[in-house]
Design a protein around this motif. Structure first.
Motif, mmCIF file in Angstrom:
data_model
loop_
_atom_site.group_PDB
_atom_site.id
_atom_site.type_symbol
_atom_site.label_atom_id
_atom_site.label_comp_id
_atom_site.label_asym_id
_atom_site.label_seq_id
_atom_site.Cartn_x
_atom_site.Cartn_y
_atom_site.Cartn_z
ATOM 1 N N SER A 9 0.843 -1.185 0.000
ATOM 2 C CA SER A 9 0.000 0.000 0.000
ATOM 3 C C SER A 9 0.884 1.243 0.000
ATOM 4 C CB SER A 9 -0.873 -0.048 1.258
ATOM 5 O OG SER A 9 -1.854 0.918 1.159
ATOM 6 N N GLY A 10 0.516 2.220 -0.809
ATOM 7 C CA GLY A 10 1.291 3.463 -0.867
ATOM 8 C C GLY A 10 2.480 3.414 -1.805
ATOM 9 N N SER A 11 2.654 2.302 -2.535
ATOM 10 C CA SER A 11 3.840 2.170 -3.394
ATOM 11 C C SER A 11 3.675 2.862 -4.743
ATOM 12 C CB SER A 11 4.183 0.692 -3.594
ATOM 13 O OG SER A 11 3.113 0.006 -4.199
ATOM 14 N N LYS A 60 0.736 2.179 -7.007
ATOM 15 C CA LYS A 60 -0.034 1.386 -7.974
ATOM 16 C C LYS A 60 -1.217 2.176 -8.541
ATOM 17 C CE LYS A 60 -0.891 -1.863 -4.945
ATOM 18 N NZ LYS A 60 -0.255 -1.197 -3.775
ATOM 19 N N SER A 61 -1.968 2.835 -7.667
ATOM 20 C CA SER A 61 -3.129 3.611 -8.146
ATOM 21 C C SER A 61 -2.678 4.796 -8.988
ATOM 22 C CB SER A 61 -3.973 4.114 -6.977
ATOM 23 O OG SER A 61 -4.556 3.028 -6.303
ATOM 24 N N THR A 62 -1.598 5.436 -8.562
ATOM 25 C CA THR A 62 -1.048 6.554 -9.339
ATOM 26 C C THR A 62 -0.672 6.064 -10.734
ATOM 27 O OG1 THR A 62 -0.216 7.543 -7.307
ATOM 28 C CG2 THR A 62 0.768 8.316 -9.360
ATOM 29 N N LEU A 63 -0.047 4.896 -10.805
ATOM 30 C CA LEU A 63 0.332 4.309 -12.091
ATOM 31 C C LEU A 63 -0.902 4.033 -12.953
ATOM 32 C CD1 LEU A 63 2.459 2.989 -13.955
ATOM 33 C CD2 LEU A 63 2.144 0.873 -12.649
#
Ligand code: ADP
Ligand code: ADP
Length: 229
Positions: A43-45, A47-50
């Protein structure tokens, strides 16, 4: 053919402000037609931003992004919106259905385009899509009254309405019991195999990741491992 290509993609938030932070530090990624790729990582790595960047919802701060053969970084917002609408379907963990509208109406929405009312062809297409996810009997139920797994299948039918080349699924099974998660995953896999849709699938479930064609692992804004593909 290549459906998605990222070269050296960086993303910073709050650019120019004291709290500016770079969240993606140079991502290279290729997704071919018909490829089903799991995206894992803590979490926070990033993934969603990507996924938001690949989905043309947000722009890279630096680097190149090609989607369906189009180099997107120089495109104006309206051109991005158009490319997104024609090429990309989204399924999120919290499906964003309109709960007061029926299952069928939710699937119809992307088909409406600028038309105020659905025509017969749109209604037929929406009914077929709902049938393909096994929800015909529930077509006239308000989406908000369906179970979590059913709602996610409506969301998938809606995401497929425009027959996108690319499906972006951000933890679509994260919120479901094992059986419903398997059912949603099996549908994704079937769409991928039958229509050749490329899929980026964010998941924390290693068993589901093993059933994808390849897996990338994102840690602290970098792709640290790739398997398969
Ligand atoms: P993941 O999907 O892997 O959980 P995210 O992409 O949501 O990770 O977040 C990656 C990092 O970027 C996190 O530190 C998060 O707080 C930060 N972040 C995400 N969106 C924003 C934003 N709009 N503004 C500032 N920071 C953000
Ligand atoms: P996930 O864990 O699924 O990646 P998050 O809860 O991290 O999702 O983020 C949800 C939303 O909040 C996203 O739209 C993201 O861009 C935004 N967000 C995340 N972190 C921050 C932050 N530090 N500042 C502003 N917005 C953020």
């Amino acid at each position: 053919p290549v459906v998605v290509e990222l070269k050296g993609v960086r993303k910073s938030f709050n650019v120019g402000l004291p709290n500016e932070t770079e969240v993606l530090h140079g991502i290279d990624l290729t997704l071919r037609r018909g490829e089903f790729c799991a995206v894992m990582g803590p979490s926070g790595s990033g993934k969603s931003t990507l996924l938001n960047i690949v989905g043309l919802l947000d722009r890279p701060t630096q680097g190149l992004l090609k989607v369906c053969g189009e180099e997107t970084t120089a495109l104006a917002d309206h051109a991005l919106t158009r490319l997104r609408g024609h090429s990309i379907g989204f399924v999120f963990q919290f499906h964003n259905l309109l709960g007061a509208f029926t299952a069928l109406e939710n699937v119809l929405m992307p088909l409406l385009g600028d038309a105020g009312f659905p025509n017969a062809a749109m209604a037929e297409r929406a009914a077929e899509l709902l049938d393909s996810v096994g929800l015909s009997p529930w077509r006239n139920q308000p989406a908000g009254l369906l179970s979590g797994g059913q709602q996610q299948r409506v969301a998938l039918a809606r995401a497929l309405a425009m027959n996108p080349a690319l499906l972006l699924a951000d933890e679509p099974t994260g919120n479901l019991d094992t059986q419903s998660a398997d059912a949603v995953f099996d549908l994704l896999r079937r769409v991928n195999r039958e229509q050749g849709t490329s899929v980026l699938f964010v998941t924390h479930n290693p068993e589901l990741a093993l059933r994808c064609d390849k897996t990338i692992e994102v840690v602290d804004g970098r792709v640290v491992a790739q398997a398969g593909g």
